[in-house]
Design a protein around this motif. Structure first.
Motif, PDB file in Angstrom:
ATOM      1  N   TRP A 127      38.902  44.197  35.241  1.00 13.87           N
ATOM      2  CA  TRP A 127      38.913  45.329  36.161  1.00 13.87           C
ATOM      3  C   TRP A 127      37.557  46.011  36.083  1.00 13.87           C
ATOM      4  N   ILE A 128      36.924  46.200  37.212  1.00 11.56           N
ATOM      5  CA  ILE A 128      35.575  46.758  37.261  1.00 11.56           C
ATOM      6  C   ILE A 128      35.666  48.240  37.619  1.00 11.56           C
ATOM      7  N   MET A 129      35.062  49.087  36.791  1.00 12.90           N
ATOM      8  CA  MET A 129      35.017  50.527  37.067  1.00 12.90           C
ATOM      9  C   MET A 129      33.575  51.001  37.016  1.00 12.90           C
ATOM     10  N   GLU A 130      33.183  51.652  38.095  1.00  6.45           N
ATOM     11  CA  GLU A 130      31.822  52.182  38.191  1.00  6.45           C
ATOM     12  C   GLU A 130      31.870  53.706  38.292  1.00  6.45           C
ATOM     13  N   PRO A 131      30.994  54.404  37.564  1.00  5.91           N
ATOM     14  CA  PRO A 131      31.009  55.870  37.573  1.00  5.91           C
ATOM     15  C   PRO A 131      30.243  56.505  38.721  1.00  5.91           C
ATOM     16  N   HIS A 132      29.651  55.703  39.589  1.00  7.46           N
ATOM     17  CA  HIS A 132      28.835  56.257  40.674  1.00  7.46           C
ATOM     18  C   HIS A 132      29.036  55.408  41.922  1.00  7.46           C
TER      19      HIS A 132
ATOM     20  N   PRO B 276      40.360  44.155  45.993  1.00  2.88           N
ATOM     21  CA  PRO B 276      39.414  43.929  44.894  1.00  2.88           C
ATOM     22  C   PRO B 276      39.778  44.753  43.658  1.00  2.88           C
ATOM     23  N   PRO B 277      39.542  44.217  42.467  1.00  2.00           N
ATOM     24  CA  PRO B 277      39.769  44.976  41.230  1.00  2.00           C
ATOM     25  C   PRO B 277      38.567  45.844  40.879  1.00  2.00           C
ATOM     26  N   VAL B 278      37.989  46.475  41.887  1.00  2.00           N
ATOM     27  CA  VAL B 278      36.781  47.279  41.715  1.00  2.00           C
ATOM     28  C   VAL B 278      37.090  48.703  42.178  1.00  2.00           C
ATOM     29  N   SER B 279      36.748  49.682  41.363  1.00  2.00           N
ATOM     30  CA  SER B 279      37.025  51.066  41.726  1.00  2.00           C
ATOM     31  C   SER B 279      35.979  51.981  41.118  1.00  2.00           C
ATOM     32  N   GLN B 280      35.917  53.205  41.653  1.00  3.39           N
ATOM     33  CA  GLN B 280      35.122  54.239  41.018  1.00  3.39           C
ATOM     34  C   GLN B 280      35.961  54.907  39.938  1.00  3.39           C
ATOM     35  N   ALA B 281      35.288  55.438  38.947  1.00  5.84           N
ATOM     36  CA  ALA B 281      35.990  55.987  37.788  1.00  5.84           C
ATOM     37  C   ALA B 281      36.919  57.125  38.160  1.00  5.84           C
ATOM     38  N   ASP B 282      36.558  57.928  39.160  1.00  7.91           N
ATOM     39  CA  ASP B 282      37.363  59.091  39.523  1.00  7.91           C
ATOM     40  C   ASP B 282      38.345  58.799  40.653  1.00  7.91           C
TER      41      ASP B 282
END
Length: 319
Positions: free
Chosen positions: A87-92, A120-126
């Motif tokens: 799971w990909i989490m990006e803070p920005h 997609p298993p990609v999301s922003q942290a918030d």
């Protein structure tokens, strides 16, 4: 240097000169998100962090790749846990766009075929958790080269803790306080403010992990010496790592004359016996577990429903 933490709302006036300035961090992240690829150093540290997975007996079914684009650790982790779901989490937002594009382009990769899905298993942290997110959380949070220059380390660690299932573990790394000692010496000699933020010490990181609710933190560090043929090449490489986002940094843009003075000082003070310019890099590594919740006993003890479910479920797992 790069920052991948959630920005702090604190005003610069409330922060020491060596603390990171949140607006500067946000601008820096947008610049780093436009790099053609992750920095070489981040990939190298990711390989070293992955080596530390070898003795760990926990086999994650799900793991979070925090700040995946700049962290550059996906392949190393996939080699260790080929069956685990990433799971990909990006803070920005800018990093989210890069990771989303990379995930879409990599759908034919063998280590993604098992987890092909509509969303997609990609999301922003918030943002809300993506579809299919495990109800109890993941078994590993992987956060390579994300500790240094964080605007709020306690909040970042607490967020990572919230992503984990009980018994899950954190693997993290970042730059330590001895990084760029030579560059700091140059700036002191020239009477300039420090060229970096104050990087976290591994002992302080261990204390912060405990405060965030982690258990049995294991800290490690190592020092590398990187070399370049000249000062121009050194500065070009350093720019891929990030930049000076300290509250007390020089105000405004620097002039070409200022840059030329810096290049001359680096050539004079960082030259090694082999003729190349050298710079120390201290790497800090952290590993810690998320324990079973232990509510404090009192005349009246309140426990969240989610924590109660976890305690009951994991209590049954031990019988």
């Amino acid at each position: 240097m790069s920052d991948v933490s959630l920005p702090s709302a604190a005003a610069p006036a409330d922060l020491p000169d060596v603390a990171p300035h949140a607006p500067a961090l946000a601008r820096q992240i947008r610049r780093l998100a436009a790099l053609p690829e992750a920095p070489w150093l981040h990939g190298e540290v990711g390989r070293r962090l992955a080596d530390k997975l070898v003795p760990i007996r926990i086999e994650p079914a799900h793991w979070v790749d925090w700040s995946a684009f700049l962290g550059a650790g996906a392949e190393a982790v996939a080699a260790r846990y080929p069956e685990a779901r990433r799971w990909i989490m990006e803070p920005h937002a800018a990093l989210f766009e890069r990771s989303l594009a990379a995930w879409q382009a990599g759908q034919s990769s063998p280590w993604w075929r098992r987890w092909r899905q509509a969303s997609p298993p990609v999301s922003q942290a918030d943002a809300p958790r993506p579809d299919g997110w495990p109800a109890d959380g993941v078994q590993m949070v992987w956060a390579n080269m994300t500790l240094h220059a964080s605007a709020d380390v306690p909040a970042l660690l607490a967020h990572w803790h919230s992503l984990l299932d009980v018994g899950g573990f954190l693997m993290c790394s970042g730059l330590g306080p001895d990084t760029a000692t030579e560059l700091r010496g140059v700036y002191r000699a020239l009477g300039w403010p420090l060229p970096t933020v104050d990087f976290i010490d591994m002992h302080d990181l261990g204390d912060e992990l405990v405060q965030a609710g982690f258990q049995d933190p294991v800290m490690d560090m190592e020092r590398l010496t990187l070399t370049w043929p000249d000062a121009t090449a050194m500065l070009a490489e350093l720019r891929t790592w990030g930049g000076n986002v300290a509250v007390g940094r020089h105000a405004g843009l620097r002039t070409p004359r200022w840059r030329e003075r810096l290049l001359q000082a680096l050539e004079a003070h960082c030259r090694r016996p082999d003729g190349r310019l050298g710079l120390t890099v201290e790497l800090v590594y952290g590993h810690a577990l998320k324990p079973l919740p232990r509510p404090k006993l009192a005349a009246e003890t309140r426990v969240s429903l989610d924590d109660m479910k976890r305690m009951v479920r994991h209590g049954h797992d031990r019988t």
